[in-house]
Design a protein around this motif. Sequence first.
Motif, PDB file in Angstrom:
ATOM      1  N   ARG A  80       0.829  -1.209   0.000  1.00 25.93           N
ATOM      2  CA  ARG A  80       0.000   0.000   0.000  1.00 25.93           C
ATOM      3  C   ARG A  80       0.866   1.263   0.000  1.00 25.93           C
ATOM      4  O   ARG A  80       0.424   2.317  -0.453  1.00 25.93           O
ATOM      5  CB  ARG A  80      -0.916   0.006   1.227  1.00 25.93           C
ATOM      6  N   GLY A 112      -0.924   2.714  -2.784  1.00 28.08           N
ATOM      7  CA  GLY A 112      -2.062   3.330  -2.129  1.00 28.08           C
ATOM      8  C   GLY A 112      -2.961   2.311  -1.447  1.00 28.08           C
ATOM      9  O   GLY A 112      -2.956   1.127  -1.774  1.00 28.08           O
ATOM     10  N   TYR A 113      -3.741   2.780  -0.500  1.00 26.36           N
ATOM     11  CA  TYR A 113      -4.619   1.912   0.285  1.00 26.36           C
ATOM     12  C   TYR A 113      -5.584   1.154  -0.616  1.00 26.36           C
ATOM     13  O   TYR A 113      -5.839  -0.033  -0.422  1.00 26.36           O
ATOM     14  CB  TYR A 113      -5.388   2.782   1.283  1.00 26.36           C
ATOM     15  N   ARG A 114      -6.122   1.837  -1.622  1.00 31.32           N
ATOM     16  CA  ARG A 114      -7.030   1.175  -2.564  1.00 31.32           C
ATOM     17  C   ARG A 114      -6.327   0.827  -3.882  1.00 31.32           C
ATOM     18  O   ARG A 114      -6.691  -0.140  -4.547  1.00 31.32           O
ATOM     19  CB  ARG A 114      -8.247   2.065  -2.836  1.00 31.32           C
ATOM     20  N   SER A 173      -9.424  -3.009   1.589  1.00 33.67           N
ATOM     21  CA  SER A 173      -9.046  -1.764   0.916  1.00 33.67           C
ATOM     22  C   SER A 173     -10.256  -0.903   0.571  1.00 33.67           C
ATOM     23  O   SER A 173     -10.121   0.312   0.367  1.00 33.67           O
ATOM     24  CB  SER A 173      -8.269  -2.086  -0.370  1.00 33.67           C
ATOM     25  N   PHE A 174     -11.439  -1.507   0.500  1.00 31.72           N
ATOM     26  CA  PHE A 174     -12.649  -0.748   0.185  1.00 31.72           C
ATOM     27  C   PHE A 174     -13.686  -0.779   1.303  1.00 31.72           C
ATOM     28  O   PHE A 174     -14.508   0.125   1.423  1.00 31.72           O
ATOM     29  CB  PHE A 174     -13.279  -1.288  -1.103  1.00 31.72           C
ATOM     30  N   ASN A 178      -4.884   3.008   6.978  1.00 27.28           N
ATOM     31  CA  ASN A 178      -5.744   4.188   6.969  1.00 27.28           C
ATOM     32  C   ASN A 178      -5.772   4.800   5.560  1.00 27.28           C
ATOM     33  O   ASN A 178      -4.754   5.307   5.097  1.00 27.28           O
ATOM     34  CB  ASN A 178      -5.212   5.210   7.977  1.00 27.28           C
ATOM     35  N   PRO A 179      -6.924   4.774   4.876  1.00 22.55           N
ATOM     36  CA  PRO A 179      -6.982   5.340   3.526  1.00 22.55           C
ATOM     37  C   PRO A 179      -6.705   6.833   3.484  1.00 22.55           C
ATOM     38  O   PRO A 179      -6.356   7.367   2.427  1.00 22.55           O
ATOM     39  CB  PRO A 179      -8.405   5.020   3.060  1.00 22.55           C
ATOM     40  N   ALA A 180      -6.863   7.513   4.618  1.00 24.13           N
ATOM     41  CA  ALA A 180      -6.582   8.951   4.677  1.00 24.13           C
ATOM     42  C   ALA A 180      -5.174   9.232   5.191  1.00 24.13           C
ATOM     43  O   ALA A 180      -4.833  10.388   5.472  1.00 24.13           O
ATOM     44  CB  ALA A 180      -7.614   9.647   5.570  1.00 24.13           C
ATOM     45  N   GLY A 204      -2.054   7.659   1.177  1.00 23.28           N
ATOM     46  CA  GLY A 204      -3.195   7.949   0.324  1.00 23.28           C
ATOM     47  C   GLY A 204      -3.965   6.719  -0.106  1.00 23.28           C
ATOM     48  O   GLY A 204      -3.554   5.576   0.111  1.00 23.28           O
ATOM     49  N   ALA A 205      -5.102   6.956  -0.737  1.00 31.43           N
ATOM     50  CA  ALA A 205      -5.931   5.859  -1.233  1.00 31.43           C
ATOM     51  C   ALA A 205      -5.401   5.343  -2.573  1.00 31.43           C
ATOM     52  O   ALA A 205      -5.458   4.140  -2.862  1.00 31.43           O
ATOM     53  CB  ALA A 205      -7.383   6.310  -1.377  1.00 31.43           C
ATOM     54  N   TRP A 206      -4.901   6.252  -3.398  1.00 31.84           N
ATOM     55  CA  TRP A 206      -4.373   5.885  -4.719  1.00 31.84           C
ATOM     56  C   TRP A 206      -3.006   6.560  -4.875  1.00 31.84           C
ATOM     57  O   TRP A 206      -2.930   7.786  -4.964  1.00 31.84           O
ATOM     58  CB  TRP A 206      -5.305   6.346  -5.838  1.00 31.84           C
TER      59      TRP A 206
END
Length: 489
Positions: A106, A110-112, A326-327, A400-402, A406-408
């Motif tokens: 990640r 990124g997280y996603r 991730s989602f 943490n996606p934030a 980052g998410a991407w």
Amino acid sequence: MAEAATSTLTEPGSRPGAALGVEVRSIDWVPDAERHGRVWHQAPLWFLGNFQYFTIALGFIGPSLGLPLGQTILAGVLGVAVGTLFMAFHASQGPALGLPQMIQSRAQFGYRGVVLVLVGTLFTYLGFNVADQVLLSQGLDGVFGWSPGWVAAATAVLAVLLAVYGHDWVHLAFRWLLYLSLPLMLLVTAGVLTGHAGGHAPSAHLAFTWAAFFAQFSAAAAYNITYAPYVSDYSRYLPRTTSARSLILSVFFGASGSAVWLIALGAWLAIRLGASDGLVGLREAGDHFIPGLGAAAAVLSALSLIATMGMNAYGGMLTVLTGIDSFRPIKPTRKARVVTILGLAAAWYLVGTLISANAVSTVFTALTLMLYLLVPWTATNLVDFFVVRRGHYAIADLFNPAGIYGAWAWRGLTAYAIGFAAEIPFMVLPDLGGWHYTGPVAEHLAGTDIAWVVGLAVSALAYLVLARSLDRDGESAAMVLSEEELANS
């Protein structure tokens, strides 16, 4: 950090090796108090991981393309050395971070965004188990006349049980299978070297070609590169103070030693014994030397491959749970791992029963696809860990996606895309359901496949350039907060 993400870090669990029960942890971080195991355990784990029937089948690839014995072995040795080098360096990430490999990824994607890599990784796990099922069904039918359908079902059940119990059981099963199978394989090899295992000069004309040499080289390299997405899954319980150099050497010599040995044996079985199936050839060679030796070696080789299927199912479970998390953040419970593993088993079982192709062809096609998908990832991941971030990450932010990653993460995603695109003109994709592809550059190279070498170099260089714009000061501050959070979890 979101509550769901925090739970992924702090879910309580006892020391996994204490009672050898079902493993508590899956995609969560392993605290220092639960770290156990020894570096030397890695060598027998990865030695046995390659000390089975699949590896023998790799030695059939060169001869099937007309490559002589000595050159098949040379291509196998070189390919194994290159592929294992990348694999072994990934192993050092486990004790440094205490995380499954795909969670650590990640940071680059990124997280996603890591889902892009997860798709290729999941294909690898399922592809291996489909090919393993085909190999076992055809091999055990040829050796003992066992029903392919029952073999497929039984191997799936055994692999599921090992994957459900998890990390420590995999290590234990691999060590015992190695203790049992090593003496038998030494005897079979002694029979080959002394001329007591049968064999004769090849009847078919064999001659060196670069296309055949690179096909064998690439298959051998792919074999251990495809372990890269989960090698640190089996080192993440080691203490944080584990020597990276000792760990890398343990994994390298364990994984490469058995691969070189059995690829060479497979090439001999194909050329000198005229075998078309590795397990049948192993039985024939062993029994020619000592009655019953070959049958016993074949059974243990098959059991070792089933254990490897359990390892693949375990890694596949970590990949699926990481993708879901991730989602939609989840708690990695035992129920989640069992349901996921059962779903994966159903998938590889059904696909495997639909494949009627020659086992060697299935192995070669699966390895080629895996190599194309994984090389851009391994280049990006290793450059990030060893060159860009030098092993320092804000672990809490990976959940943490934030967070800081980052998410991407566009840098890693871009490097992967550029590397994969660069591979396409150089690809030589074997037959896949009647469809095949040879890139325009590969055609000019007489069908020689160097796509993965190109993808490796391009992805690494692209990520190095893109990573120059990273916010290192911001990451340093996030690391301090992360260590505080982990200490209080």
